[in-house]
Structures are given as structure tokens and as C-alpha cells.
Design an enzyme around this catalytic site. Sequence first.
Site, PDB file in Angstrom:
ATOM      1  N   THR A  90       2.292  -2.416   4.349  1.00 22.20           N
ATOM      2  CA  THR A  90       2.532  -0.996   4.129  1.00 22.20           C
ATOM      3  C   THR A  90       3.772  -0.810   3.277  1.00 22.20           C
ATOM      4  O   THR A  90       4.636  -1.690   3.193  1.00 22.20           O
ATOM      5  CB  THR A  90       2.754  -0.233   5.445  1.00 22.20           C
ATOM      6  OG1 THR A  90       4.052  -0.568   5.975  1.00 22.20           O
ATOM      7  CG2 THR A  90       1.688  -0.546   6.468  1.00 22.20           C
ATOM      8  N   ASP A  91       3.894   0.346   2.648  1.00 24.94           N
ATOM      9  CA  ASP A  91       5.173   0.767   2.120  1.00 24.94           C
ATOM     10  C   ASP A  91       6.041   1.178   3.315  1.00 24.94           C
ATOM     11  O   ASP A  91       5.589   1.166   4.468  1.00 24.94           O
ATOM     12  CB  ASP A  91       4.973   1.928   1.133  1.00 24.94           C
ATOM     13  CG  ASP A  91       6.113   2.060   0.132  1.00 24.94           C
ATOM     14  OD1 ASP A  91       7.203   1.491   0.372  1.00 24.94           O
ATOM     15  OD2 ASP A  91       5.929   2.733  -0.899  1.00 24.94           O
ATOM     16  N   ALA A  92       7.280   1.542   3.058  1.00 24.53           N
ATOM     17  CA  ALA A  92       8.226   1.851   4.135  1.00 24.53           C
ATOM     18  C   ALA A  92       7.644   2.894   5.093  1.00 24.53           C
ATOM     19  O   ALA A  92       7.195   3.956   4.672  1.00 24.53           O
ATOM     20  CB  ALA A  92       9.545   2.338   3.551  1.00 24.53           C
ATOM     21  N   SER A  93       7.705   2.589   6.373  1.00 25.68           N
ATOM     22  CA  SER A  93       6.997   3.406   7.370  1.00 25.68           C
ATOM     23  C   SER A  93       7.756   4.656   7.779  1.00 25.68           C
ATOM     24  O   SER A  93       7.232   5.468   8.537  1.00 25.68           O
ATOM     25  CB  SER A  93       6.704   2.559   8.614  1.00 25.68           C
ATOM     26  OG  SER A  93       7.924   2.212   9.272  1.00 25.68           O
ATOM     27  N   ILE A 115       0.841  -1.189   0.000  1.00 24.70           N
ATOM     28  CA  ILE A 115       0.000   0.000   0.000  1.00 24.70           C
ATOM     29  C   ILE A 115       0.880   1.244   0.000  1.00 24.70           C
ATOM     30  O   ILE A 115       1.793   1.381   0.817  1.00 24.70           O
ATOM     31  CB  ILE A 115      -0.926   0.015   1.227  1.00 24.70           C
ATOM     32  CG1 ILE A 115      -1.665  -1.329   1.364  1.00 24.70           C
ATOM     33  CG2 ILE A 115      -1.907   1.175   1.138  1.00 24.70           C
ATOM     34  CD1 ILE A 115      -2.494  -1.718   0.160  1.00 24.70           C
TER      35      ILE A 115
END
Length: 578
Positions: free
Chosen positions: A282-285, A235
Amino acid sequence: MVDLRAKPFFLDDAAVAWVEETLESLTLEEKIGQLFINLNVSFDEGYLDNIVGNYAVGGIRYMGADSKTVQDHIRYAQSKAKVPLLVASNPEMGGAGSADDGTLVATHLAAGSHPDKSIARLMGQVAGRETAAMGCNWAFAPIVDIHYNWRNTVISTRSFGNTPDVVIERAKEYFDGISESNTVCAMKHFPGDGIDERDQHVVTSYNTLGYHDWNASYGRVYRELIDHGVQSIMIGHIGAPDLSKHFRPEMTDADILPATLAPELLNDLLRTELGFNGLILTDASMMIGMTQAKKRSELVPAAIAAGCDMFLFFRNADEDFRYMLDGYRSGVITEERLRDAVLRILALKASLGLHATPRNELVPGPEALAVIGSAEHHAIAATIADKTVTLVKDTQGNLPLTPETHKRIRLYGISGQADFTGTDPSGYLEVARDELEKAGFDVHVFKNAKQRAAEGEENVYFHTVMADEANEQYAEKYDAAIVFANVTGFAQEASIRITWSTPMAAEIPWYVTEVPTVFVSLAQPNHLIDVPMVKTMIHAHAPSREAIAAAVEKIQGLSKFTGTFNENVWCDTFGTRL
């Protein structure tokens, strides 16, 4: 609720039993640990003992290194994990990006720039072989964004193209190719990049399409790839105001959150309407597109509560683990949501057969590394480069340039800054010089004021360089000019353009009126916005030796240009087609 026997997991009775038994065997803290994918920033075994042992993470991704170092690292990590690990890599271009010695086969854009759809399959095959040889089992690819906005440079080379049709066709080919190596995919970046011109690494961006337009474009892509069997979806930190308000009409503009934190996009749209049963991550947080939305202590559990199953990267392991655990204990993450997420994580692992593979066989032996950067894979890269190097325009009829007709070449290199990987973006220039000299040209490399001063020259300034370079002797000294541009900056800038060494710099193509000039892009497809005066533009797609060699060959007329381009190259600007 997750269906373990349905697409994309297809688990048999034994695998389902393992998933359910493993879930019941985990402590609360181990379940929380499974939600995390750690970015391994150290190859030290003590570091892994902490991350894999103490935090019991569900997956890892490692920093760049040579393939042997990576393989040893993964082998040790798997040996220490209570539950086998998902091991991710970013094989967007083949083996490059997953190992320092991996093969750069092609960019996504290159794979969409020729009628032969099998190019994307070959790219996936090489990516799968090289990453599996190191012990990776999860690809953060293919990228299924649609490059509608030419100003968007975060996906300009990372998208297969600017239409749903080409993205769907090539993404399926890539998926089929990499799947041959028992690798699962995480396609990205839902709900779709390519509308906004900004980059989520530095700011939240937005997909502003309305519900019906989104369904006809990005929705088509996701429906078809979900039906094709893609196992997980990454995402993006991308808000979608019209989509969110379609499902939650009461929302105001201030309520719009990036998709990673938006339950209406993850549950109502992706899970319910698109019917996705696989794993959501998730993409990188640490990306600002996420961190600008909420306090860290809130966004960590909020991502899981919203519908993500895995959280990509600790910022600080102690803090983020505590935030997630506190989120469960406070009820932000319900017991049902935690159980559903961990079931999907374990199901993805079981779909790879990790549960049935002896621990000492999860990572191949050192002999498997022979495939990485192999002659066979570089030959594939060369074949693809020959097909995809593209002539965008030659309105002045400058081509071909040969050593017989244009012996003396003034060679310019236009480099961007190093991206977050730290890779030197200027190494291509020596390759270009070498390939031109092998072809028989007499090559004279231009150096700007900063470069000359760095070499010890005194009293050199941009205007003195211009005076040296731009005079009536230019056409007497050089028969043609060739410019190679490798302008990157991915994940650091909101958009990327050419930055000249100084104002009125001598490398800016003033010389197009003096000698035949050829501009070759090794990265961005949008350079005509900055060099519209250039009459001959070639897109070679990548700074690899294969791509540069193919470009030099085609400049001489020794092989035909067969690559294609889309309308983004003209930058919707007057004068670029001239």
C-alpha cells in the site's frame, strides 16, 4: 499463487528452501508482523527494540536525518530482527530525500526533459549508491504516473512526463541504474496518478479512464515495467471507477474504493491480467485517500484481504497490529491470503540475498558513507542541470542578460510553505543571490511587508511597500528583474499554486512593463497560469545549487538551453504563450 522461481524473484533451490523454512518457523504473530512496514519516527534504540522485536515488522522506513545517523539506525535495526528487514527509502531525486546530506541529482520531470535518456539512469545510479551505503535495499521509486492533467501538482515534478513513451523509457533507465546497487524497486502509484488534479495525501483521487484508454496508457506502462523486472508495486489510494466496473459490472458508484482496498484492481487486473508475480504494498496508510474509505479497524485487514502483501506504516502500532490479527482470526484475511503475502515478502528478501548475508554485513561500514554527497555525484548533478534547464519562452527577446548590459538586478523570491518534511523552502534565494553576484551582477533583494516587519520595521504594510516599489524610479534603479520561485507544498494541498504575500503584492510581476523580467521556476512547471504576463520563463526543475548555477549561466548566454518541455507548461489557458 506466488511462483518463487519466476520473475521477479528468480530464487534458486537454496533460497526457496530458506523462504519455506522461514515461513514455517514464524508464529502467527510474527507472520502478522511481517505484513507491516514501519515508519521509524525515532532513532532511539529502545524504540527499535519494540518495533523490530515485539512487532517483528517485515520492513522499515526512517525519517530524515544525516547519513551517519541513518546508517547507525539501520545497523541496529538489522541486528535486532529475527528475519532480515526490507529497508526502504524515497530516492526519487537521487540521494536527496533519503539522507539530509544526500545528492539532489534531478527530479523525475527533469530526467524526462532532455533527449538523453541516460539522465534517468545516472539519477538511479546515484540513488542506489547513496542509499545502499546507508544500508537501504528497497527504493520507493521509480514513479510511473503520467502527468496528463496540468492542474495535478502532486506528480507534476515527480513524473517523467505526459506520455507513456517517455515514462516507460525513463523508468526503465532509472530501474537499471539503481539495480546496480542490489536495490529492489517499488514503482508507484498503481493504477496511475495524473488524471485527477487532487492529492491522495488529503483526499481520495480517481483515475477515470475507461478500460481501453487505460490499457493504452497506464496499462502499457505497467506491462512493460513488469516485463522489465520491477519487483514490487506501490498501490495508490486512487479509485478507478470504469476499471472496477469492467471487472465487477454490478458495482455502483458508492461501491468504488481506492485501489488499496479494491480486489478487482489488485487481483483481476494487476495479478491476473497484467501477470504481476511480485510484491504489492500500500501507499502510506495515514493518507486521507485511504482513511476516508473505511474505519481504521476495517481497512487495515481489508488491504491485505484485497490483495496487498504489505501495509505501509502503523498509525498506532498496538491498534493496527491488533486490527490485523483480529482480521485474520475473524476470517477477513484467510490463511491462504496470509501465507501468500508472507511468501512474497520473504521471497523479496531472498531475491536481495538477505538470507545468505551474515547479519553484521547487511549494512556497510562507516567508510561507505564517503559516496554520499560526493564531488563525483554533485558533478553528475551539474551535468544534468546543464542539459535540463529549460527555456519555456522568451517572446520579448529579453535574453541574454549580462552584467555588462543589465548590471543592477532586482531579485524576487517566491516561496511556498514548507512541506511535510519541514525543509525550509526559502534557502534557494541566498544561493540565487550568490550565483548572480559571482557572475558580476549587482543584486538587490526584494522584501515584502511581512519580511520587513519581522526585521523590526514599523508602520509597514503591503500598500506602503507597493508605493516604495512601484514608482517611476523603478527603471532608474534596476536594469532587470529576476524572479526565482520555489513553490512546493507536496502532500499538504489538493493542488499547488503561487500564493502572493498579499493582494496586489509588490512582488507580483507588474514590473514586466518597466524592465526586462525573467521568471525561473525551481519546482512546479505550471506557473504561467499565475504569471502569464512574464515574457521570459525558465524551468530549472530543482532548488539545488547546480540547477540555479546552470540557470544563471544560461541567462547570461554563456551556454545554450537544451532542455525540453511538454504542453502542460501552457496550462491550457489563453495568454500563457504570449
